[in-house]
Design an enzyme around this catalytic site. Sequence first.
Site, PDB file in Angstrom:
ATOM      1  N   HIS A  14       0.851  -1.196   0.000  1.00  7.66           N
ATOM      2  CA  HIS A  14       0.000   0.000   0.000  1.00  7.66           C
ATOM      3  C   HIS A  14       0.880   1.237   0.000  1.00  7.66           C
ATOM      4  O   HIS A  14       1.287   1.738   1.057  1.00  7.66           O
ATOM      5  CB  HIS A  14      -0.928  -0.015   1.216  1.00  7.66           C
ATOM      6  CG  HIS A  14      -1.963   1.074   1.186  1.00  7.66           C
ATOM      7  ND1 HIS A  14      -3.311   0.839   1.297  1.00  7.66           N
ATOM      8  CD2 HIS A  14      -1.852   2.410   1.027  1.00  7.66           C
ATOM      9  CE1 HIS A  14      -3.986   1.973   1.225  1.00  7.66           C
ATOM     10  NE2 HIS A  14      -3.100   2.958   1.065  1.00  7.66           N
ATOM     11  N   HIS A  16       1.366   4.900  -2.496  1.00  8.00           N
ATOM     12  CA  HIS A  16       0.840   5.663  -3.642  1.00  8.00           C
ATOM     13  C   HIS A  16       1.985   6.256  -4.456  1.00  8.00           C
ATOM     14  O   HIS A  16       2.990   6.717  -3.895  1.00  8.00           O
ATOM     15  CB  HIS A  16      -0.090   6.785  -3.154  1.00  8.00           C
ATOM     16  CG  HIS A  16      -1.329   6.271  -2.502  1.00  8.00           C
ATOM     17  ND1 HIS A  16      -2.537   6.203  -3.158  1.00  8.00           N
ATOM     18  CD2 HIS A  16      -1.557   5.769  -1.265  1.00  8.00           C
ATOM     19  CE1 HIS A  16      -3.456   5.704  -2.333  1.00  8.00           C
ATOM     20  NE2 HIS A  16      -2.886   5.427  -1.181  1.00  8.00           N
ATOM     21  N   GLY A 170      -9.002   8.313  -2.031  1.00  8.52           N
ATOM     22  CA  GLY A 170      -9.554   9.637  -1.742  1.00  8.52           C
ATOM     23  C   GLY A 170     -10.436   9.610  -0.504  1.00  8.52           C
ATOM     24  O   GLY A 170     -10.463   8.631   0.237  1.00  8.52           O
ATOM     25  N   GLU A 200     -10.803   4.009   6.628  1.00 16.78           N
ATOM     26  CA  GLU A 200      -9.680   4.886   7.007  1.00 16.78           C
ATOM     27  C   GLU A 200     -10.232   6.109   7.750  1.00 16.78           C
ATOM     28  O   GLU A 200      -9.719   6.480   8.795  1.00 16.78           O
ATOM     29  CB  GLU A 200      -8.917   5.325   5.746  1.00 16.78           C
ATOM     30  CG  GLU A 200      -7.759   6.277   6.020  1.00 16.78           C
ATOM     31  CD  GLU A 200      -7.080   6.787   4.743  1.00 16.78           C
ATOM     32  OE1 GLU A 200      -7.685   6.706   3.650  1.00 16.78           O
ATOM     33  OE2 GLU A 200      -5.940   7.290   4.847  1.00 16.78           O
ATOM     34  N   ASP A 278       2.097   4.023   2.672  1.00 14.12           N
ATOM     35  CA  ASP A 278       1.062   4.905   2.107  1.00 14.12           C
ATOM     36  C   ASP A 278       1.635   6.043   1.248  1.00 14.12           C
ATOM     37  O   ASP A 278       1.660   5.915   0.036  1.00 14.12           O
ATOM     38  CB  ASP A 278       0.165   5.452   3.229  1.00 14.12           C
ATOM     39  CG  ASP A 278      -1.256   5.705   2.765  1.00 14.12           C
ATOM     40  OD1 ASP A 278      -1.589   5.330   1.621  1.00 14.12           O
ATOM     41  OD2 ASP A 278      -2.051   6.270   3.548  1.00 14.12           O
TER      42      ASP A 278
HETATM   43  O1  LIG Z   1      -7.367  14.211  -9.794  1.00 15.57           O
HETATM   44  C1  LIG Z   1      -8.403  14.846  -9.649  1.00 15.57           C
HETATM   45  O2  LIG Z   1      -8.754  15.704 -10.447  1.00 15.57           O
HETATM   46  C2  LIG Z   1      -9.248  14.605  -8.444  1.00 15.57           C
HETATM   47  C3  LIG Z   1     -10.480  15.222  -8.328  1.00 15.57           C
HETATM   48  C4  LIG Z   1     -11.225  15.010  -7.175  1.00 15.57           C
HETATM   49  C5  LIG Z   1     -10.763  14.195  -6.163  1.00 15.57           C
HETATM   50  C6  LIG Z   1      -9.529  13.588  -6.312  1.00 15.57           C
HETATM   51  C7  LIG Z   1      -9.034  12.754  -5.212  1.00 15.57           C
HETATM   52  O3  LIG Z   1      -9.703  12.575  -4.223  1.00 15.57           O
HETATM   53  C8  LIG Z   1      -7.710  12.159  -5.332  1.00 15.57           C
HETATM   54  C9  LIG Z   1      -7.298  11.454  -4.068  1.00 15.57           C
HETATM   55  C10 LIG Z   1      -5.981  10.770  -4.252  1.00 15.57           C
HETATM   56  O4  LIG Z   1      -5.425  10.503  -2.997  1.00 15.57           O
HETATM   57  C11 LIG Z   1      -4.691   9.335  -3.106  1.00 15.57           C
HETATM   58  N1  LIG Z   1      -4.350   8.898  -1.762  1.00 15.57           N
HETATM   59  C12 LIG Z   1      -3.113   8.950  -1.280  1.00 15.57           C
HETATM   60  N2  LIG Z   1      -3.096   8.526  -0.016  1.00 15.57           N
HETATM   61  C13 LIG Z   1      -4.354   8.201   0.311  1.00 15.57           C
HETATM   62  C14 LIG Z   1      -4.950   7.699   1.479  1.00 15.57           C
HETATM   63  O5  LIG Z   1      -4.318   7.458   2.542  1.00 15.57           O
HETATM   64  N3  LIG Z   1      -6.274   7.495   1.463  1.00 15.57           N
HETATM   65  C15 LIG Z   1      -7.013   7.742   0.360  1.00 15.57           C
HETATM   66  N4  LIG Z   1      -6.484   8.216  -0.781  1.00 15.57           N
HETATM   67  C16 LIG Z   1      -5.169   8.454  -0.802  1.00 15.57           C
HETATM   68  C17 LIG Z   1      -5.569   8.451  -3.929  1.00 15.57           C
HETATM   69  O6  LIG Z   1      -4.851   7.426  -4.555  1.00 15.57           O
HETATM   70  C18 LIG Z   1      -6.087   9.433  -4.959  1.00 15.57           C
HETATM   71  O7  LIG Z   1      -5.211   9.503  -6.049  1.00 15.57           O
HETATM   72  C19 LIG Z   1      -8.768  13.771  -7.448  1.00 15.57           C
HETATM   73 ZN   LIG Z   2      -3.619   4.880   0.668  1.00 16.98          ZN
END
Ligand SMILES: O=C(O)c1cccc(C(=O)CC[C@H]2O[C@@H](n3cnc4c(=O)[nH]cnc43)[C@H](O)[C@@H]2O)c1
Ligand SMILES: [Zn+2]
EC number: 3.5.4.40
Length: 340
Positions: A14, A16, A170, A200, A278
């Site tokens: 896990h 990113h 997200g 989470e 993460d």
């Molecule tokens: O890319 C966009 O345009 C966009 C538009 C609206 C919402 C989003 C996201 O919510 C992207 C979230 C992004 O966060 C990553 N991520 C990294 N660490 C974590 C975590 O601990 N928990 C949840 N998400 C995480 C995830 O892979 C998304 O890429 C984007």
């Molecule tokens: Zn994550």
Amino acid sequence: MHAFIAGLPKAELHVHHVGSASPRIVAELAARHPDSKVPTDPEALVDYFTFTDFAHFIDVYLSVVDLIRTPEDVRLLTYEVARDLARQQVRYAELTITPFSSTRRGIDELAFMDAIEDARKAAEAEFGTVLRWCFDIPGEAGLEAAEETTRLATDDRIRPEGLVSFGLGGPEIGVPRPQFKPYFDRAIAAGLRSVPHAGETTGPQTVWDALTHLRAERIGHGTSSAQDEKLLAHLAEHRIALEVCPTSNIATRAVRTLDEHPIKEFVKAGVLVTINSDDPPMFGTDLDNEYAVAARLLDLDERGLAALAGNAVDASFLDEAGKARIKDEIETYTAGWLAP
Ligand SMILES: O=C(O)c1cccc(C(=O)CC[C@H]2O[C@@H](n3cnc4c(=O)[nH]cnc43)[C@H](O)[C@@H]2O)c1
Ligand SMILES: [Zn+2]
């Protein structure tokens, strides 16, 4: 213990893609793209990467996503992430990538896939670290993002060779898991494994939803599972691993303090626990440090740490021969370390 962990062969399940960009790479990309608000000074990044809550973390995360604008940026990032993993003796990693965020920002989809594949092959040849991909839907971006991610993950002309799984990331609040069922059904039908984030930042019902509707085989975080004994028993009985990321949970304020982290309850309930990082530089950590944190919270010695490393191999999507190779390596390393 730190020296033992540093040499222990490991698997990371896990982590990113963009969230693994080292301060040096973030600073380099920020300097390439001076219109961005991301600091170009690695030291200023420490402050920039201090989060008030999960929503703030996602805002900052997306500002770093905005720095990745060309296939060359994608290749550089991916290759450097592999270098950092190799330095920590990570033999195998499933890297979560959000292709929607890159294609909607104008990177050509085939050039994007070529860039990650090129870096994957170079990393395996040069560092010996095997990378595989998990494509995740950024849930808050809605069903348009779900459709686009599913298309990129299932179209044989586009999907990269290294893709093994399908995720959902997200924020969870206001983003119910069941709406993504049709997309997960298509990804699973195309041979991908289901690994959504759940529990989470919301309660155990989100984990149940991920299991029931998205047919999750592992759960990203799953922190709130500790609030539901039946859920813990279900995870243990069905060997559904939790991808635990302790420092992340503190940095995003999902859990108040490390001592309040429910990892101990997971182990006590017989759940298959894996240790992960993460978004390591954003949370001021790395996988070695997460193992050190786990050793403290679970009171583990070298054998206990080796077992934890073995859990990640068992829960991975490597083939049986690949799993056996890394598990042998873990055993040989540990026996050598403990030999008088
Ligand atoms: O890319 C966009 O345009 C966009 C538009 C609206 C919402 C989003 C996201 O919510 C992207 C979230 C992004 O966060 C990553 N991520 C990294 N660490 C974590 C975590 O601990 N928990 C949840 N998400 C995480 C995830 O892979 C998304 O890429 C984007
Ligand atoms: Zn994550």
